[in-house]
Design an enzyme around this catalytic site. Structure first.
Site, PDB file in Angstrom:
ATOM      1  N   GLU A 128      82.094 113.308  95.166  1.00 43.04           N
ATOM      2  CA  GLU A 128      82.213 112.962  96.592  1.00 43.04           C
ATOM      3  C   GLU A 128      83.573 113.370  97.135  1.00 43.04           C
ATOM      4  OE1 GLU A 128      79.559 112.796  97.815  1.00 43.04           O
ATOM      5  OE2 GLU A 128      78.872 110.780  98.276  1.00 43.04           O
ATOM      6  N   THR A 180      81.659 115.986 108.980  1.00 44.11           N
ATOM      7  CA  THR A 180      82.114 114.683 108.496  1.00 44.11           C
ATOM      8  C   THR A 180      83.530 114.411 108.991  1.00 44.11           C
ATOM      9  OG1 THR A 180      80.767 115.111 106.564  1.00 44.11           O
ATOM     10  CG2 THR A 180      82.248 113.254 106.399  1.00 44.11           C
TER      11      THR A 180
HETATM   12  P1  ADP Z   1      75.729 114.764 102.914  1.00 47.22           P
HETATM   13  O1  ADP Z   1      76.138 113.641 103.820  1.00 47.22           O
HETATM   14  O2  ADP Z   1      74.350 115.254 103.234  1.00 47.22           O
HETATM   15  O3  ADP Z   1      75.945 114.464 101.466  1.00 47.22           O
HETATM   16  P2  ADP Z   1      78.251 115.973 102.883  1.00 47.22           P
HETATM   17  O4  ADP Z   1      78.911 116.583 104.077  1.00 47.22           O
HETATM   18  O5  ADP Z   1      78.770 114.697 102.320  1.00 47.22           O
HETATM   19  O6  ADP Z   1      76.694 115.927 103.204  1.00 47.22           O
HETATM   20  O7  ADP Z   1      78.322 117.003 101.648  1.00 47.22           O
HETATM   21  C1  ADP Z   1      78.020 118.320 101.754  1.00 47.22           C
HETATM   22  C2  ADP Z   1      79.256 119.150 101.430  1.00 47.22           C
HETATM   23  O8  ADP Z   1      79.473 119.210 100.022  1.00 47.22           O
HETATM   24  C3  ADP Z   1      79.063 120.575 101.888  1.00 47.22           C
HETATM   25  O9  ADP Z   1      80.293 121.018 102.410  1.00 47.22           O
HETATM   26  C4  ADP Z   1      78.736 121.338 100.616  1.00 47.22           C
HETATM   27  O10 ADP Z   1      79.161 122.673 100.657  1.00 47.22           O
HETATM   28  C5  ADP Z   1      79.507 120.568  99.557  1.00 47.22           C
HETATM   29  N1  ADP Z   1      78.863 120.664  98.223  1.00 47.22           N
HETATM   30  C6  ADP Z   1      79.383 121.187  97.101  1.00 47.22           C
HETATM   31  N2  ADP Z   1      78.509 121.106  96.074  1.00 47.22           N
HETATM   32  C7  ADP Z   1      77.406 120.541  96.552  1.00 47.22           C
HETATM   33  C8  ADP Z   1      76.149 120.181  95.979  1.00 47.22           C
HETATM   34  N3  ADP Z   1      75.852 120.424  94.696  1.00 47.22           N
HETATM   35  N4  ADP Z   1      75.249 119.589  96.780  1.00 47.22           N
HETATM   36  C9  ADP Z   1      75.522 119.340  98.078  1.00 47.22           C
HETATM   37  N5  ADP Z   1      76.682 119.639  98.684  1.00 47.22           N
HETATM   38  C10 ADP Z   1      77.618 120.229  97.923  1.00 47.22           C
END
Ligand code: ADP
Length: 307
Positions: A128, A180
């Site tokens: 995260e 975010t």
């Molecule tokens: P969500 O709220 O849907 O989890 P986030 O903004 O917290 O979305 O997370 C997505 C971010 O994390 C994106 O910038 C993405 O590029 C990065 N990321 C890196 N690896 C992964 C992964 N395995 N799965 C999802 N997001 C990823």
């Protein structure tokens, strides 16, 4: 060497009044991951989808979580991971948490469950941090534990799984981008005492309503007077969706994570489907593409099967 498949569920965090502290897991959608131990030390990642996420372990949330776990394992340990994302990154339904949590749940299964669930949450929070810059557990914990979880504290970590009655969940994901960082930067750093009192009354009411199985109390407590009034301006149609969903019989709901997805809880599946219909009507009329899910709460969390 044995190979396993992991289903890592989407999650809703920031459950209305429970900003940063309450989340729950969804039955659908799930990321699918395949994992095995490898002779090659470290983490090797391969994507099975078209999202073009980084495969360098320190940039992919699954890799970052596994690298944190590897620090506690004998040198030379290696994991191979394949990820098929069914949860769109940035949707607000815990896409990053699913990969991070799924990876550590899978690794733990390959290691004969060496680590506790709380250890797994600690490792997954490193993922995260890669996704959003901060460690938080309100998506990770329900993804690993299933059901509703209360994160009373992050440092030290204190996770309380909450009993809940059967609930149906409707999610609409308008296909817009809410960064975010924007969703966070617009929040006020100070709250009025009268708002704080109302909010903690609602949080206590929500927790009591969930554990007692009191749907009316859950519904009354799904009110956020601090975050939602500020953040909802980032989501077109939010107020109308909320009002029409209430008229359609939803118990209540709000922004999922930091958006743009919006979720609603209902007591019955027929209401949850009616809620989906009104959500679809609003976004069709506004002219924003969207995706909906009608599902239930996933009480088991990320699941592993042998392949
Ligand atoms: P969500 O709220 O849907 O989890 P986030 O903004 O917290 O979305 O997370 C997505 C971010 O994390 C994106 O910038 C993405 O590029 C990065 N990321 C890196 N690896 C992964 C992964 N395995 N799965 C999802 N997001 C990823």
């Amino acid at each position: 060497m044995s190979s396993i498949k992991i289903y890592a569920p989407a999650t809703v965090a920031n459950v209305v009044c429970g900003f940063d502290i309450i989340g729950f897991a969804l039955q659908d959608p799930n990321d699918e991951m395949y994992m095995r131990l490898s002779d090659k030390p470290g983490v090797t990642i391969r994507n099975l989808d078209d999202y073009n996420l980084p495969t360098e372990p320190e940039k992919n949330v699954a890799g970052a979580a596994l690298l944190a776990m590897l620090e506690q394992l004998p040198p030379g340990t290696g994991f191979e991971v394949e990820i098929r994302k069914n949860i769109k990154p940035g949707s607000g339904i815990g896409s990053s948490a699913a990969s991070a949590a799924g990876a550590v749940v899978g690794a733990n299964a390959l290691l004969d469950n060496k680590f506790s669930r709380e250890d797994l949450v600690r490792f997954a929070m490193f993922g995260e941090k890669v996704a959003s810059g901060v460690k938080h557990a309100d998506n990770i914990a329900p993804c690993i534990y299933g059901g509703f979880t209360l994160i009373r504290s992050i440092f030290p970590l204190d996770i309380i799984p909450l009993q809940a009655p059967p609930l149906h969940v409707t999610v609409v994901h308008p296909q817009i981008e809410v960064r975010t960082s924007d969703a966070r930067s617009i929040l006020k750093q100070k709250v009025l005492l009268k708002d704080a009192i109302r909010q903690w009354g609602n949080i206590a009411g929500l927790v009591a309503g969930l554990t007692k199985g009191d749907y009316a109390l859950i519904g009354r407590s799904l009110e956020d007077v601090i975050i939602e009034p500020v953040r909802s301006i980032l989501i077109p149609g939010f107020d109308e969706v909320k009002q029409k969903c209430a008229e359609a019989g939803a118990l209540g709901g709000g922004i999922s994570g930091s958006g743009p997805s919006v979720f609603m809880l209902s007591e019955s599946q027929s209401t949850a489907k009616q809620v989906e219909k009104v959500m679809a009507e609003v976004y069709t009329r506004i002219g924003i593409d969207f995706h909906t899910y009608v599902t239930t709460v996933n009480n088991g969390g990320a699941r592993v099967e042998l392949v």
